[in-house]
Design an enzyme around this catalytic site. Structure first.
Site, PDB file in Angstrom:
ATOM      1  N   GLY A  14       0.807  -1.221   0.000  1.00 17.91           N
ATOM      2  CA  GLY A  14       0.000   0.000   0.000  1.00 17.91           C
ATOM      3  C   GLY A  14       0.839   1.269   0.000  1.00 17.91           C
ATOM      4  N   ARG A  41      -4.367 -11.154  -2.791  1.00 16.54           N
ATOM      5  CA  ARG A  41      -4.232 -10.568  -4.138  1.00 16.54           C
ATOM      6  C   ARG A  41      -2.768 -10.295  -4.488  1.00 16.54           C
ATOM      7  NH1 ARG A  41      -8.542  -7.894  -1.726  1.00 16.54           N
ATOM      8  NH2 ARG A  41      -7.171  -6.340  -0.829  1.00 16.54           N
ATOM      9  N   CYS A 132      -3.081  11.087  10.356  1.00 16.67           N
ATOM     10  CA  CYS A 132      -2.082  11.956   9.705  1.00 16.67           C
ATOM     11  C   CYS A 132      -2.317  13.448   9.988  1.00 16.67           C
ATOM     12  CB  CYS A 132      -2.070  11.706   8.209  1.00 16.67           C
ATOM     13  SG  CYS A 132      -3.698  11.467   7.486  1.00 16.67           S
ATOM     14  N   SER A 162      -3.583  11.146  -1.310  1.00 18.93           N
ATOM     15  CA  SER A 162      -2.778   9.994  -0.873  1.00 18.93           C
ATOM     16  C   SER A 162      -3.199   9.532   0.517  1.00 18.93           C
ATOM     17  CB  SER A 162      -1.290  10.326  -0.895  1.00 18.93           C
ATOM     18  OG  SER A 162      -1.046  11.518  -0.181  1.00 18.93           O
ATOM     19  N   GLY A 163      -3.879  10.377   1.267  1.00 15.99           N
ATOM     20  CA  GLY A 163      -4.406   9.985   2.578  1.00 15.99           C
ATOM     21  C   GLY A 163      -5.444   8.882   2.468  1.00 15.99           C
ATOM     22  N   HIS A 244      -0.699  17.193   3.467  1.00 19.07           N
ATOM     23  CA  HIS A 244      -1.887  17.861   3.998  1.00 19.07           C
ATOM     24  C   HIS A 244      -1.508  19.273   4.458  1.00 19.07           C
ATOM     25  CE1 HIS A 244      -3.715  14.030   3.802  1.00 19.07           C
ATOM     26  NE2 HIS A 244      -3.782  13.711   5.083  1.00 19.07           N
ATOM     27  N   ASN A 317       1.801  13.698   4.432  1.00 15.31           N
ATOM     28  CA  ASN A 317       0.905  12.809   5.186  1.00 15.31           C
ATOM     29  C   ASN A 317       1.333  11.349   5.157  1.00 15.31           C
ATOM     30  OD1 ASN A 317       0.011  13.409   2.379  1.00 15.31           O
ATOM     31  ND2 ASN A 317      -1.315  11.656   2.739  1.00 15.31           N
TER      32      ASN A 317
HETATM   33  P1  NAP Z   1      -3.648   1.420   0.537  1.00 15.12           P
HETATM   34  O1  NAP Z   1      -2.696   2.124  -0.337  1.00 15.12           O
HETATM   35  O2  NAP Z   1      -5.023   1.169   0.036  1.00 15.12           O
HETATM   36  O3  NAP Z   1      -2.987   0.049   1.022  1.00 15.12           O
HETATM   37  C1  NAP Z   1      -3.694  -0.904   1.762  1.00 15.12           C
HETATM   38  C2  NAP Z   1      -2.787  -2.061   2.148  1.00 15.12           C
HETATM   39  O4  NAP Z   1      -3.538  -2.973   2.961  1.00 15.12           O
HETATM   40  C3  NAP Z   1      -2.303  -2.857   0.937  1.00 15.12           C
HETATM   41  O5  NAP Z   1      -1.010  -3.354   1.188  1.00 15.12           O
HETATM   42  C4  NAP Z   1      -3.301  -4.018   0.901  1.00 15.12           C
HETATM   43  O6  NAP Z   1      -2.807  -5.178   0.277  1.00 15.12           O
HETATM   44  C5  NAP Z   1      -3.479  -4.275   2.382  1.00 15.12           C
HETATM   45  N1  NAP Z   1      -4.710  -5.036   2.598  1.00 15.12           N
HETATM   46  C6  NAP Z   1      -5.957  -4.704   2.235  1.00 15.12           C
HETATM   47  N2  NAP Z   1      -6.823  -5.707   2.555  1.00 15.12           N
HETATM   48  C7  NAP Z   1      -6.081  -6.670   3.123  1.00 15.12           C
HETATM   49  C8  NAP Z   1      -6.384  -7.959   3.644  1.00 15.12           C
HETATM   50  N3  NAP Z   1      -7.617  -8.456   3.647  1.00 15.12           N
HETATM   51  N4  NAP Z   1      -5.360  -8.704   4.156  1.00 15.12           N
HETATM   52  C9  NAP Z   1      -4.095  -8.228   4.148  1.00 15.12           C
HETATM   53  N5  NAP Z   1      -3.748  -7.030   3.660  1.00 15.12           N
HETATM   54  C10 NAP Z   1      -4.733  -6.256   3.161  1.00 15.12           C
HETATM   55  O7  NAP Z   1      -3.896   2.223   1.917  1.00 15.12           O
HETATM   56  P2  NAP Z   1      -2.861   3.150   2.769  1.00 15.12           P
HETATM   57  O8  NAP Z   1      -3.100   4.568   2.475  1.00 15.12           O
HETATM   58  O9  NAP Z   1      -1.493   2.579   2.650  1.00 15.12           O
HETATM   59  O10 NAP Z   1      -3.426   2.947   4.244  1.00 15.12           O
HETATM   60  C11 NAP Z   1      -3.217   1.778   4.999  1.00 15.12           C
HETATM   61  C12 NAP Z   1      -3.590   2.043   6.458  1.00 15.12           C
HETATM   62  O11 NAP Z   1      -2.842   3.129   6.961  1.00 15.12           O
HETATM   63  C13 NAP Z   1      -5.059   2.396   6.695  1.00 15.12           C
HETATM   64  O12 NAP Z   1      -5.461   1.814   7.915  1.00 15.12           O
HETATM   65  C14 NAP Z   1      -5.046   3.897   6.804  1.00 15.12           C
HETATM   66  O13 NAP Z   1      -6.104   4.395   7.578  1.00 15.12           O
HETATM   67  C15 NAP Z   1      -3.710   4.109   7.510  1.00 15.12           C
HETATM   68  N6  NAP Z   1      -3.147   5.448   7.317  1.00 15.12           N
HETATM   69  C16 NAP Z   1      -3.017   5.977   6.077  1.00 15.12           C
HETATM   70  C17 NAP Z   1      -2.465   7.261   5.960  1.00 15.12           C
HETATM   71  C18 NAP Z   1      -2.285   7.903   4.637  1.00 15.12           C
HETATM   72  O14 NAP Z   1      -1.951   9.109   4.637  1.00 15.12           O
HETATM   73  N7  NAP Z   1      -2.466   7.205   3.528  1.00 15.12           N
HETATM   74  C19 NAP Z   1      -2.061   7.969   7.078  1.00 15.12           C
HETATM   75  C20 NAP Z   1      -2.210   7.396   8.324  1.00 15.12           C
HETATM   76  C21 NAP Z   1      -2.754   6.136   8.425  1.00 15.12           C
HETATM   77  P3  NAP Z   1      -3.176  -5.508  -1.260  1.00 15.12           P
HETATM   78  O15 NAP Z   1      -2.279  -4.620  -2.079  1.00 15.12           O
HETATM   79  O16 NAP Z   1      -2.853  -6.953  -1.363  1.00 15.12           O
HETATM   80  O17 NAP Z   1      -4.640  -5.203  -1.445  1.00 15.12           O
END
Ligand code: NAP
Length: 339
Positions: A14, A41, A132, A162-163, A244, A317
């Site tokens: 992710g 996946r 974030c 990207s958040g 952000h 972020n």
């Molecule tokens: P993302 O780009 O959508 O990535 C999601 C990740 O979770 C991918 O590696 C995905 O794997 C994995 N995943 C999804 N379903 C899964 C399952 N059933 N079993 C195992 N792995 C699974 O999202 P992201 O932005 O990186 O965010 C991830 C987390 O960090 C979230 O909880 C989010 O709230 C938190 N977060 C994000 C930010 C931000 O700024 N983006 C900031 C703070 C916190 P696949 O590729 O195999 O689907």
């Protein structure tokens, strides 16, 4: 050579997981074995660590054998289900989701603000990484609070796509290209078109009219700052890829002049003062992206109240708002707490 640590990155494919890998590399985290976990996946996909191929494995309850630290960023449901398994296997979890943030037995940590809270990780074996938008705000406000005691915060955010993760980055990119070619934009991730638009809607609406994201900013700020500060937030998604921005208004007990705020922020950990509006110098997302400091500028007294200040706060972020903060916590863990 000091001790090496076995680390699992959960959600390695992710947006945050990818950045965590980069941060572990950049900061030279003392890694013994690295394990990448994601959904079925992505199982079998090859990513790298310091130039060496690492195969992504499917996240399972028995994935954590021999792991010392598990960095989770795969969504709240996965954290709720799999952090306890990781802890049972002997790992300490640093979790990026919102699953454990408000649990009284789980410390919610921003290393520049409340590093002492890490010590309470022993209760559940989990340390939560804040939201974030909360992280960058408290990094900027902590030195001001220590000096002048903040009573109330009014914050409006301008949050990058990207958040929302990888799919949202792709959606903005695609919509911009389609609209510039006169094609109708495909809308999948957000409830409305995000290109050339602003959405005053991040996460779901609650019965009080605030969104979950807005309530997170209020609740998490109080927990991290260990202070009964009143917070009201309006969170807005804007068509920016990374970083952000936040307009932050604070009301303090003690008077805080612009000069004093500059002095406090100039040397504050994790902050960079970027505040020379006469020369058109102020924080912008394009400057914050790709680095770890929280940029603070546009500092001016709030002329509508006796003791108030306005600030403009910008940070990456994905880095300080997620991955870097988590890796900093892991660094403090191995330095002070784990044997
Ligand atoms: P993302 O780009 O959508 O990535 C999601 C990740 O979770 C991918 O590696 C995905 O794997 C994995 N995943 C999804 N379903 C899964 C399952 N059933 N079993 C195992 N792995 C699974 O999202 P992201 O932005 O990186 O965010 C991830 C987390 O960090 C979230 O909880 C989010 O709230 C938190 N977060 C994000 C930010 C931000 O700024 N983006 C900031 C703070 C916190 P696949 O590729 O195999 O689907």
């Amino acid at each position: 050579m000091g001790k090496l640590w076995n680390v699992a990155v959960v959600g390695a494919t992710g947006a945050v997981g990818n950045q965590m890998i980069e941060c572990l590399e950049e900061r030279n985290f003392p890694i013994g074995k690295i394990k990448y976990l994601a959904s079925s996946r992505s199982a079998g996909e090859i990513l790298e660590f310091k130039g060496k191929a690492v195969m992504v494995e499917e996240l399972k309850h028995d994935s954590f054998e021999g792991i010392d630290i598990a960095l989770f960023s795969a969504g709240g449901d996965r954290s709720r289900e799999f952090c306890p398994s990781a802890v049972r296997a002997g790992a300490v979890c640093v979790d990026n989701s919102s699953a454990w943030r408000m649990d009284p037995d789980v410390p919610l940590v921003v290393p520049e603000v409340n590093p002492h809270a890490i010590a309470r990780y022993t209760k559940k074996g989990i340390i939560a990484n804040p939201n974030c938008s909360t992280i960058q705000m408290v990094v900027a406000l902590k030195p001001l609070h220590d000096y002048a005691t903040i009573k109330r915060i009014v914050v409006s955010t301008y949050q990058a796509v990207s958040g929302t993760g990888k799919k949202a980055i792709d959606e903005l990119d695609r919509q911009v290209k389609d609209l510039l070619q006169g094609k109708p934009p495909e809308i999948k991730v957000y409830p409305h078109q995000i290109a050339f638009n602003c959405l005053p809607h991040i996460d779901s609406f609650g019965p009080n009219g605030y969104t979950k994201e807005e309530m997170k900013m209020a609740d998490e700020t109080r927990k991290i700052m260990e202070a009964d500060i009143r917070v009201t937030a309006t969170t807005v998604r804007v068509p920016v890829f990374y970083s952000h921005s936040e307009s932050v208004n604070i009301e303090t007990v003690k008077k805080l002049t612009v000069a004093k705020a500059h002095e406090l922020l100039k040397n504050a950990p994790g902050c960079e003062l970027v505040d020379d509006p006469a020369s058109k110098v102020y924080p912008m997302p394009i400057d914050a992206a790709g680095q770890d400091l929280t940029l603070v500028g546009r500092i001016r007294e709030d002329e509508s109240i006796e003791t108030g200040l306005n600030l403009w706060v910008v940070a990456d972020n994905i880095r300080k708002g997620a991955a870097t903060n988590a890796v900093q916590i892991a660094e403090m863990l191995i330095e002070k707490y784990l044997k």
